[in-house]
Design a protein around this motif. Structure first.
Motif, PDB file in Angstrom:
ATOM      1  N   GLU A  29      32.402  40.242  50.556  1.00  0.00           N
ATOM      2  CA  GLU A  29      33.396  38.942  49.618  1.00  0.00           C
ATOM      3  C   GLU A  29      32.060  38.418  48.780  1.00  0.00           C
ATOM      4  O   GLU A  29      32.199  37.356  48.456  1.00  0.00           O
ATOM      5  N   ARG A  35      28.056  37.849  42.879  1.00  0.00           N
ATOM      6  CA  ARG A  35      27.914  38.144  41.037  1.00  0.00           C
ATOM      7  C   ARG A  35      29.061  37.697  40.381  1.00  0.00           C
ATOM      8  O   ARG A  35      28.789  37.872  39.204  1.00  0.00           O
ATOM      9  N   ILE A  36      29.628  36.639  40.764  1.00  0.00           N
ATOM     10  CA  ILE A  36      30.509  36.485  40.170  1.00  0.00           C
ATOM     11  C   ILE A  36      30.088  35.098  39.457  1.00  0.00           C
ATOM     12  O   ILE A  36      29.897  34.600  38.389  1.00  0.00           O
ATOM     13  N   ILE A  47      35.660  25.308  37.460  1.00  0.00           N
ATOM     14  CA  ILE A  47      36.229  27.638  37.202  1.00  0.00           C
ATOM     15  C   ILE A  47      35.565  27.923  38.193  1.00  0.00           C
ATOM     16  O   ILE A  47      36.107  29.068  38.244  1.00  0.00           O
ATOM     17  N   ALA A  50      37.959  28.165  40.635  1.00  0.00           N
ATOM     18  CA  ALA A  50      38.900  29.615  40.412  1.00  0.00           C
ATOM     19  C   ALA A  50      38.326  30.503  40.772  1.00  0.00           C
ATOM     20  O   ALA A  50      38.431  31.351  41.282  1.00  0.00           O
ATOM     21  N   THR A  54      39.252  32.664  44.223  1.00  0.00           N
ATOM     22  CA  THR A  54      39.741  34.172  43.518  1.00  0.00           C
ATOM     23  C   THR A  54      38.956  35.633  44.889  1.00  0.00           C
ATOM     24  O   THR A  54      39.728  36.543  44.556  1.00  0.00           O
ATOM     25  N   ALA A  57      40.063  33.429  49.132  1.00  0.00           N
ATOM     26  CA  ALA A  57      41.295  33.188  49.677  1.00  0.00           C
ATOM     27  C   ALA A  57      42.596  34.701  48.577  1.00  0.00           C
ATOM     28  O   ALA A  57      42.498  34.772  48.010  1.00  0.00           O
ATOM     29  N   LYS A  58      43.395  34.786  50.394  1.00  0.00           N
ATOM     30  CA  LYS A  58      43.874  35.956  49.576  1.00  0.00           C
ATOM     31  C   LYS A  58      45.530  35.514  49.801  1.00  0.00           C
ATOM     32  O   LYS A  58      46.299  36.792  50.124  1.00  0.00           O
ATOM     33  N   GLN A  63      44.130  29.974  50.590  1.00  0.00           N
ATOM     34  CA  GLN A  63      44.043  28.565  49.746  1.00  0.00           C
ATOM     35  C   GLN A  63      43.665  26.780  49.826  1.00  0.00           C
ATOM     36  O   GLN A  63      42.660  26.626  49.135  1.00  0.00           O
TER      37      GLN A  63
ATOM     38  N   THR B  23      40.177  32.142  34.189  1.00  0.00           N
ATOM     39  CA  THR B  23      39.079  32.892  35.369  1.00  0.00           C
ATOM     40  C   THR B  23      39.554  33.531  36.270  1.00  0.00           C
ATOM     41  O   THR B  23      38.608  34.855  36.657  1.00  0.00           O
ATOM     42  N   VAL B  24      40.765  33.682  37.064  1.00  0.00           N
ATOM     43  CA  VAL B  24      40.922  34.384  38.055  1.00  0.00           C
ATOM     44  C   VAL B  24      41.163  35.942  36.886  1.00  0.00           C
ATOM     45  O   VAL B  24      40.723  37.139  37.677  1.00  0.00           O
ATOM     46  N   TYR B  26      39.372  37.011  34.752  1.00  0.00           N
ATOM     47  CA  TYR B  26      38.331  37.466  34.308  1.00  0.00           C
ATOM     48  C   TYR B  26      37.820  38.227  35.598  1.00  0.00           C
ATOM     49  O   TYR B  26      36.912  39.161  35.679  1.00  0.00           O
ATOM     50  N   VAL B  27      37.286  37.557  36.507  1.00  0.00           N
ATOM     51  CA  VAL B  27      36.986  37.784  37.914  1.00  0.00           C
ATOM     52  C   VAL B  27      36.721  38.945  38.379  1.00  0.00           C
ATOM     53  O   VAL B  27      36.764  39.774  39.003  1.00  0.00           O
ATOM     54  N   THR B  30      36.300  41.927  36.487  1.00  0.00           N
ATOM     55  CA  THR B  30      34.458  42.342  36.359  1.00  0.00           C
ATOM     56  C   THR B  30      34.144  42.639  37.572  1.00  0.00           C
ATOM     57  O   THR B  30      33.359  43.665  37.253  1.00  0.00           O
ATOM     58  N   LEU B  31      34.729  42.523  38.768  1.00  0.00           N
ATOM     59  CA  LEU B  31      34.352  42.934  39.880  1.00  0.00           C
ATOM     60  C   LEU B  31      35.719  44.211  39.745  1.00  0.00           C
ATOM     61  O   LEU B  31      34.890  45.004  41.032  1.00  0.00           O
ATOM     62  N   ARG B  33      38.345  45.274  40.950  1.00  0.00           N
ATOM     63  CA  ARG B  33      39.448  44.801  42.166  1.00  0.00           C
ATOM     64  C   ARG B  33      40.523  44.429  41.446  1.00  0.00           C
ATOM     65  O   ARG B  33      41.221  44.386  40.284  1.00  0.00           O
ATOM     66  N   LEU B  35      44.503  43.166  41.422  1.00  0.00           N
ATOM     67  CA  LEU B  35      44.773  41.515  41.514  1.00  0.00           C
ATOM     68  C   LEU B  35      46.564  41.352  41.533  1.00  0.00           C
ATOM     69  O   LEU B  35      47.275  41.885  41.309  1.00  0.00           O
ATOM     70  N   ASP B 179      47.754  42.204  55.531  1.00  0.00           N
ATOM     71  CA  ASP B 179      46.390  42.177  55.563  1.00  0.00           C
ATOM     72  C   ASP B 179      45.063  43.114  54.423  1.00  0.00           C
ATOM     73  O   ASP B 179      43.699  41.881  53.534  1.00  0.00           O
ATOM     74  N   ARG B 182      45.314  42.435  50.812  1.00  0.00           N
ATOM     75  CA  ARG B 182      45.013  41.777  50.660  1.00  0.00           C
ATOM     76  C   ARG B 182      43.761  41.307  50.588  1.00  0.00           C
ATOM     77  O   ARG B 182      43.195  41.202  49.758  1.00  0.00           O
ATOM     78  N   ARG B 183      43.007  41.860  50.870  1.00  0.00           N
ATOM     79  CA  ARG B 183      41.245  42.141  51.411  1.00  0.00           C
ATOM     80  C   ARG B 183      41.251  42.713  50.536  1.00  0.00           C
ATOM     81  O   ARG B 183      39.345  42.704  49.703  1.00  0.00           O
ATOM     82  N   CYS B 185      42.189  42.987  47.273  1.00  0.00           N
ATOM     83  CA  CYS B 185      42.615  42.822  46.185  1.00  0.00           C
ATOM     84  C   CYS B 185      42.074  41.261  45.738  1.00  0.00           C
ATOM     85  O   CYS B 185      41.978  40.482  46.796  1.00  0.00           O
ATOM     86  N   ALA B 186      42.038  40.844  44.145  1.00  0.00           N
ATOM     87  CA  ALA B 186      41.223  39.799  43.938  1.00  0.00           C
ATOM     88  C   ALA B 186      43.266  39.019  44.450  1.00  0.00           C
ATOM     89  O   ALA B 186      44.382  39.962  43.323  1.00  0.00           O
ATOM     90  N   TYR B 187      43.299  37.471  44.564  1.00  0.00           N
ATOM     91  CA  TYR B 187      44.678  36.695  44.788  1.00  0.00           C
ATOM     92  C   TYR B 187      45.011  35.509  43.564  1.00  0.00           C
ATOM     93  O   TYR B 187      43.872  34.706  43.646  1.00  0.00           O
ATOM     94  N   LEU B 188      46.389  35.233  42.952  1.00  0.00           N
ATOM     95  CA  LEU B 188      46.518  34.694  42.405  1.00  0.00           C
ATOM     96  C   LEU B 188      47.877  34.230  42.430  1.00  0.00           C
ATOM     97  O   LEU B 188      48.649  35.264  43.213  1.00  0.00           O
TER      98      LEU B 188
END
Lengths: 425, 312
Positions: A29, A35-36, A47, A50, A54, A57-58, A63, B23-24, B26-27, B30-31, B33, B35, B179, B182-183, B185-188
């Protein structure tokens, strides 16, 4: 290159803080966050928040924790100074209050008898309570001269009691204040302190939680069914339809056995709200038991009519009609009546669930009757609405805890966990 | 793709988003991952996958999860019937080994969404909808796919992804997600939209509807959601349905009678409808109290529901 190293150092520190809050942060992480950050830069704080949220926090709870740490970590110089100033002011105020407390305590007994936490609790006492304690000395002027040691002990016990009560009150106050998310707040607060407007909300949470537990249970059952064996007889018979080719395979199904549940529910004045929540919970767990019987008690015992209890909104009216509303608690008598019933209520396949705060008038009888029940019923569990950290102060709870496994259920969260545990048995 | 380009693409897809969402996404992109999106029903979780597919110009492959879903329905299945027929047809064939081999070739493999998404030459958007409805085993099985982008088929061996799909998982929280998943993934988390955002969505999706009506609907829906007593909060989809229905009826103004006769579009159980009656009587439902921070009419432009709304 230098930038990257500085970032990494900061990020690993940030990761450590997140770990302290209970988040799972692995080097993966941290690498992702770096990287981000290199991609989005530092211009816009929201930004950055957020993006990093991402990565780190899962869940919604995480969060929340993340935001707390983030707000404390990524902060401007001015804000740091302002916080520092506030802190030092607060500390000065606290030190003054503690000094005052020590002086007060010294006048009566010795301040050495109290630890720092107790002194802080004394300092936080309301003024009239302090005044009452100060006047103790004047009221007992005679006894002091006759037997100084006894007087000292007495004064100390009065002080200790006031301070303990204050400590408990402060703990209660902190319990509701901590989480910022209103939804999480309601989950973690004392059920008996819900206001009327919060009850519908709480009821809808109960539905959510039981939906979750029911979902888990069906899945558990299905899982148990799936690793069953091939039913050869049926497969061959089915195969006859397709000319002897085993075209469709059949499997043996296992039947799951459910327990019979007996609920003994305290509806005395202090318990009625909590009992209502517990019953709502258990009733919506459709997979828990094959059949259940509900007994309500305060000073007497009444078996609840399951049809009348289908609409839980009428619960209080029902309790009122049964004549149990607003009474004290005599659990020993209720248990005795239950044990003496013919035909017997308990058998080895029954599970008894006691819902009570254990504050009963006939403690001795209650303990002996509970032992009798333990011999006849399969399993006995106790759901207690008093927060676990207070159990040590209540003698009856300590006594019952020795006899029966007791599950703390002061909040919806704990109640959900307890019901999950019961449903899985 | 950078953040600005992503925003442009989403604008082109007429999707209403805020900075956090952009942003989420985009992250996650980019990674590389998956979502994981959580939120109440009807806040637009599934919509995100659709929008991403159109913004990235990729095919959308959808897998709807339900109880009992397993590998044979998600990854691949041998066409058992076809294999049986083939055996019967080639009963007299000399080369038995060749026959056995041919039975486990692509010809007899029924490709399901997951396999399709990683064997596709062109990268796709893979939507795994309502993952919470599936079983824990399926979740565990997904781990291999999501972390290594490969799957193992016993008869064939390991199949590696030809292209990396953009994976979107949605959950309604019917059961907790493990978990381990979850680990990876990116989370929204998506909450109900603010008044401004909801209004923007109504305008974008229903451009022909009278603006004053949109404002009135958005305000009423906001008030319903804010009420503690409403158990099933109206979703964005329901607000859209309601507005469309009102428009179809030729309604220009939300009066209590109109609300009563059309409330079935937003509230879906009797208790909530009774609560709404109370709110109508107290004027709470159409209250103009504004949380957008605007003060005067000239600043506000009516976006917040102020000054344009007729009191019931």
């Amino acid at each position: 290159m230098l930038d990257t190293e500085v970032y990494l150092e900061k990020l690993s520190l940030f990761g450590r803080l997140l770990r302290q809050e209970g988040l799972n942060v692995s080097p993966n992480e941290t690498a992702d966050a770096l990287r981000i950050l290199l991609e989005v830069g530092f211009e816009d704080r929201e930004i950055v928040r957020a993006a990093m949220s991402t990565v780190y926090a899962k869940s919604r709870e995480e969060q929340d924790k993340f935001n707390r740490v983030f707000n404390g970590f990524f902060i401007s110089e001015d804000a740091i100074r302002a916080i520092d100033k506030k802190h030092s002011e607060q500390e000065a105020r606290q030190a003054a209050a503690r000094q005052q407390a020590e002086q007060d305590l010294d006048q009566h007994s010795s301040s050495l008898l109290y630890n720092e936490a107790q002194k802080d609790a004394y300092a936080a006492l309301p003024e009239d309570e302090k005044e009452r304690l100060r006047q103790l000395k004047d009221r007992f002027i005679g006894p002091e001269s006759r037997n100084p040691e006894l007087y000292q002990n007495f004064i100390h016990s009065v002080f200790a009691r006031s301070i303990l009560e204050q400590q408990l009150m402060m703990e209660d106050a902190a319990l509701g204040a901590a989480p910022t998310d209103p939804e999480l707040g309601l989950m973690l607060r004392d059920i008996s302190k819900f206001s009327d407007t919060e009850i519908p909300k709480a009821v809808s949470y109960i539905h959510d939680i039981t939906r979750q537990i029911n979902g888990e249970l069906t899945q558990k059952r299905k899982k148990a069914g799936r690793d069953s064996k091939l039913d050869l007889r049926r497969t061959i018979r089915k195969g006859l339809e397709t000319g002897g080719t085993l075209y469709r395979l059949s499997y043996k199904k296992k039947r799951s056995r459910k327990k019979q549940l007996v609920i003994l529910c305290d509806v005395s004045a202090s318990m009625v709200q909590f009992s209502e929540f517990v019953l709502r919970f258990i009733r919506s767990l459709d997979e828990t038991s094959e059949s259940s019987r509900i007994f309500l008690f305060s000073e007497g015992l009444v078996e609840a009519d399951p049809f009348r209890l289908q609409n839980m909104d009428m619960f209080r009216d029902y309790v009122r009609q049964s004549g149990l509303y607003g009474r004290g608690t005599a659990m020993g008598r209720a248990l005795k009546e239950l044990n003496d019933r013919v035909p017997p209520v308990f058998s080895p396949s029954t599970m008894l669930l006691v819902v009570s705060d254990a504050k009963t008038v006939d403690l001795e009888l209650c303990a002996s009757e509970l032992q009798r029940t333990l011999r006849s019923a399969g399993k006995v569990f106790w759901l207690n609405p008093i927060p676990e950290r207070k159990w040590q102060y209540v003698r009856s709870i300590m006594m019952m805890k020795e006899l029966v496994p007791m599950l703390p259920c002061s909040t919806l969260n704990e109640l959900g966990n307890a019901c999950r545990k019961l449903a899985y048995m | 793709m950078d953040l600005t380009t992503l925003r442009q693409k989403m604008d082109e897809a007429h999707y209403i988003y805020d900075d956090t969402l952009a942003t989420v996404l985009y992250v996650a992109l980019t990674l590389g991952r998956p979502l994981l999106i959580e939120g109440a029903a009807g806040v637009g979780k599934t919509e995100i996958a659709k929008v991403m597919a159109s913004a990235l110009d990729r095919e959308l492959v959808r897998l709807q999860c339900y109880e009992g879903l397993d590998e044979s329905k998600t990854l691949y299945e041998w066409n058992y019937q076809k294999q049986l027929l083939s055996i019967q047809v080639h009963m007299g064939s000399e080369d038995r080994d060749e026959l056995t081999r041919s039975l486990f070739s692509d010809e007899y493999m029924l490709e399901r969404p997951l396999l399709k998404s990683i064997r596709s030459e062109k990268s796709v958007v893979l939507l795994i909808d309502e993952i919470d409805k599936s079983d824990e085993e399926f979740e565990a099985f997904l781990l291999e796919l999501l972390s290594d982008m490969q799957v193992t088929v016993p008869e064939v061996g390991t199949i590696r992804a030809k292209s990396i799909p953009f994976v979107v998982l949605t959950s309604n929280k019917a059961r907790p997600i493990s978990d381990a998943l979850r680990r990876r993934c990116a989370y929204l988390y998506i909450d109900y939209p603010s008044l401004d955002k909801e209004l923007a969505i109504l305008r974008a999706k229903l451009p022909h509807v009278d603006d004053a009506l949109c404002v009135a609907v958005a305000t009423a829906v906001r008030n319903l959601r804010n009420s503690e007593a409403i158990l099933k909060k109206p979703s964005i989809a329901e607000a859209l349905d309601w507005t469309a229905a009102l428009d179809a009826l030729g309604v220009r103004e939300l009066t209590p009678e109109i609300i009563r006769s059309t409330v079935g579009f937003v509230l879906k159980n009797n208790e909530d409808i009774l609560t709404m009656e109370d709110m109508l009587e107290s004027g709470e439902l159409t209250a103009e109290e504004c949380d957008c921070g605007h003060e005067g009419e000239e600043e506000c432009d009516g976006h917040c529901g102020h000054h344009h709304h007729h009191h019931a």
